[in-house]
Each structure stands twice: as C-alpha cells, then as structure tokens.
Scaffold this active site. Sequence first.
Site, PDB file in Angstrom:
ATOM      1  N   GLN A 202      48.178 112.631  17.448  1.00  0.00           N
ATOM      2  CA  GLN A 202      48.624 111.536  18.310  1.00  0.00           C
ATOM      3  C   GLN A 202      48.341 110.180  17.660  1.00  0.00           C
ATOM      4  OE1 GLN A 202      50.090 111.698  21.606  1.00  0.00           O
ATOM      5  NE2 GLN A 202      50.419 109.570  21.047  1.00  0.00           N
TER       6      GLN A 202
ATOM      7  N   HIS B  10      42.429 113.855  19.301  1.00  0.00           N
ATOM      8  CA  HIS B  10      43.874 114.150  19.259  1.00  0.00           C
ATOM      9  C   HIS B  10      44.418 113.441  18.014  1.00  0.00           C
ATOM     10  CE1 HIS B  10      47.701 115.411  20.466  1.00  0.00           C
ATOM     11  NE2 HIS B  10      47.863 114.790  21.612  1.00  0.00           N
TER      12      HIS B  10
ATOM     13  N   ARG C 238      45.766 123.737  19.845  1.00  0.00           N
ATOM     14  CA  ARG C 238      45.325 122.876  20.965  1.00  0.00           C
ATOM     15  C   ARG C 238      44.321 123.706  21.755  1.00  0.00           C
ATOM     16  NH1 ARG C 238      48.918 119.209  25.003  1.00  0.00           N
ATOM     17  NH2 ARG C 238      48.832 117.999  23.080  1.00  0.00           N
TER      18      ARG C 238
ATOM     19  N   ARG D 288      55.800 111.049  17.188  1.00  0.00           N
ATOM     20  CA  ARG D 288      55.044 112.295  17.034  1.00  0.00           C
ATOM     21  C   ARG D 288      55.783 113.216  16.057  1.00  0.00           C
ATOM     22  NH1 ARG D 288      51.578 114.060  20.879  1.00  0.00           N
ATOM     23  NH2 ARG D 288      51.033 115.500  19.221  1.00  0.00           N
TER      24      ARG D 288
ATOM     25  N   ASP E 270      45.530 105.860  28.796  1.00  0.00           N
ATOM     26  CA  ASP E 270      45.799 107.298  28.921  1.00  0.00           C
ATOM     27  C   ASP E 270      45.353 107.699  30.324  1.00  0.00           C
ATOM     28  OD1 ASP E 270      46.267 110.008  28.438  1.00  0.00           O
ATOM     29  OD2 ASP E 270      44.470 110.303  27.206  1.00  0.00           O
TER      30      ASP E 270
ATOM     31  N   CYS F  85      49.963 107.723  25.416  1.00  0.00           N
ATOM     32  CA  CYS F  85      50.290 108.957  24.681  1.00  0.00           C
ATOM     33  C   CYS F  85      51.205 109.863  25.489  1.00  0.00           C
ATOM     34  CB  CYS F  85      49.010 109.690  24.306  1.00  0.00           C
ATOM     35  SG  CYS F  85      48.001 110.116  25.731  1.00  0.00           S
TER      36      CYS F  85
HETATM   37  N1   CP Z   1      50.807 113.231  24.031  1.00  0.00           N
HETATM   38  C1   CP Z   1      50.795 114.581  24.053  1.00  0.00           C
HETATM   39  O1   CP Z   1      50.065 115.228  23.291  1.00  0.00           O
HETATM   40  O2   CP Z   1      51.661 115.159  24.934  1.00  0.00           O
HETATM   41  P1   CP Z   1      51.687 116.709  25.302  1.00  0.00           P
HETATM   42  O3   CP Z   1      50.393 117.025  26.001  1.00  0.00           O
HETATM   43  O4   CP Z   1      52.880 116.874  26.196  1.00  0.00           O
HETATM   44  O5   CP Z   1      51.818 117.497  24.035  1.00  0.00           O
HETATM   45  N1  NVA Z   2      43.618 112.808  27.322  1.00  0.00           N
HETATM   46  C1  NVA Z   2      44.717 113.662  27.686  1.00  0.00           C
HETATM   47  C2  NVA Z   2      45.773 113.618  26.634  1.00  0.00           C
HETATM   48  C3  NVA Z   2      46.982 114.463  26.885  1.00  0.00           C
HETATM   49  C4  NVA Z   2      47.970 114.389  25.764  1.00  0.00           C
HETATM   50  C5  NVA Z   2      44.203 115.079  27.894  1.00  0.00           C
HETATM   51  O1  NVA Z   2      43.362 115.526  27.111  1.00  0.00           O
HETATM   52  O2  NVA Z   2      44.634 115.729  28.846  1.00  0.00           O
END
Ligand code: CP
Ligand code: NVA
Length: 321
Positions: A149, A146, A119, A308, A240, A280
């Site tokens: 997701q 993502h 990430r 997930r 989101d 999400c």
């Molecule tokens: N939806 C998601 O990726 O959640 P987190 O940021 O908690 O991993």
């Molecule tokens: N769009 C959000 C998703 C978190 C899972 C972010 O990037 O923070």
Amino acid sequence: MMTYEQAKASWLASDPPTHYLSVADLNPRTARIVLELAHAMKRATHSAQELFRFARPTALALIFEKPSLRTRVTLEVGLYQMGAHGVYLTQSDIQMGKREAVMDIARNLGRWVQGVVARVFLHTTLEELARFSDVPVINALSDREHPCQALADLMTVQERKGTQPLTLAWVGDGNNVCHSFTLLAALLGHRVRIATPAGYAPQEVILEQARAFATLSGGSVELLHDPRAAVADADVIYTDVWVSMGFETEREARLRKFLPYQVNEALLRCAKPDAIVLHCLPARRGEEITDAVLDGTQSAVWDQAENRLHTQKALLALMLG
Ligand code: CP
Ligand code: NVA
C-alpha cells in the site's frame, strides 16, 4: 523513460531485499527504483503496452486470511498482464497453522511457485513463511504493516506533487497502514506528522525505525494528538478506518475516541489549499472521512487505488523477473 532492464540492473546493484515484509526491507535507492518503474509501467499500460513480461512460466501463491478487493484484484490482474499466474488461497482452503504448520506450507509452496504473497492476521506468520520459504515472500497486509500500500501511496504523492520534500499528515489510527506510510515517507525525506488519540500511536519500534530513516534522508517524524496542528499547512492528508480488520470487538470504544479525528471539510481547510487527500480504502463514509472530502476535488483516492496495480507490478517484476 526508464526501461525494465535499466531498472533491474540498478535494483541488483542496490542491495535488493529477498522478501518484502516491511518497508524497512527497502533502502532509499531500491524504493526509488520501484516507484520510477511503476510510473513507467503505468504510462506503458495506459498505452496498451507492457514494459515487462515474465520470460519463464511464473506462478505465485496469493494467501488471504482476510478479505480484500484492491490487493487481490491488482495482484491477479497485474500478474495476468505480465504473463504470470496467481493461485488465490483463502484461510478456509489451506487453514494455515491449523490444517498444516506454517513452515510446512512454506516448504510445499516453494516447490511449485516462484513467490508467495500473503495477507495475514499476525505479522509473525509472515516472518515464519519467509524463514522457511525458498522463494520471495511479500506482505499483502499484516497487523503490523501494509508495505505494498505504501508504494502506491507515495507514487500518488509523486504524481500529484513531484518528488520534493513535503509535509504529510496522518490523522486517525496509528495502524498497519500508518506504519508503512510513515516508514516510506521518512525513507524518501518527507516531513511526517501523525495525529492519533492517546493510546493509538504507532508502535515505538516503527517510530524508531522511521526516525532513523528521517535522520539520513533529511525528513522528520512528529507525533501529535491535535489533528488541526497535524494538518496545518500540510500538502497531504491521509486517513484510514478507525476499526481495522481484527479489531471489530473494540468498535464502540474506538468510534467514541476517534470522532475528533474525522477528515471533513473543516479539517481540510487547515491544510494547504492544494492539499490532496489519501485513503487506502475501504472507507467507512461518515466515520473517518466524509462523503464531501472523499468525493471532493482534493481527493486522490481513486488514483491511489489504481496505483496499487502499477507499484505491485513493478515490485514483482523487480523481485521475481
Ligand atoms: N487498501 C487495500 O488493501 O484494500 P483491500 O483490503 O480491499 O485489499
Ligand atoms: N487498516 C486497515 C487497512 C485495510 C486495507 C485494516 O487493516 O483493516
């Protein structure tokens, strides 16, 4: 019910990806195989069995430059259930690009682990990891996508609505989650409507790719500004946060512009009466979604979060098993 061996044989015969940085690394066949295996794995896990365990000692590096609840827990638990191990590494541990060059981290990790999940802030960091990695690299969220997701999102849609083509409405920011969801929905033949404020549409390169998928699959991708028009008669509404990780300095300006895009009961009434709501998570209750909708009977978000686990297990079993 599909077995792991059947899924793996189909996967190998379907031009599988080496890395999973983008939904665009999948094709309609590989995408469907991951989802089918995920459904089978979910049924097995719920009856206290496992469809797949790694035959050889398997460890993955789990690199997180940003916080996470769902992604980290589902990866670690999923690996544990399949007899593998995840090594959690934060930015303060390895300081990618500061303490050590990204390419050197990739070369080191390939000597110890069988896969790297990361990430990151910049999608280009993932591309560099992949370029120098001897083992598969999987995107656990970047500024651009993502893709893990999206697998859970479409699995949840299939559970609730089956596999027929549907109208899926995205309301809010045309962000990383929107990008991956749009790509996978278009790949699988759905009609996608995206409503964002001016200046917050998905990136053009993503839209072009999604439209190319839709041309082949019979789906469509439509860009709008009116949230009501987007959700009219929709089967699924997805939103989101308005301020993604890394965009905190834009918070005030974003809150003002996104206010008309809140997913609340009035907006939900414009969709089909049996429409489901996806998010999400994490959610900012009272901003992009109200308590009444998130906790309401049409919300599928807790199943979506559970999925997930199953989709990532399926993906890892196929890519690394
Ligand atoms: N939806 C998601 O990726 O959640 P987190 O940021 O908690 O991993
Ligand atoms: N769009 C959000 C998703 C978190 C899972 C972010 O990037 O923070």
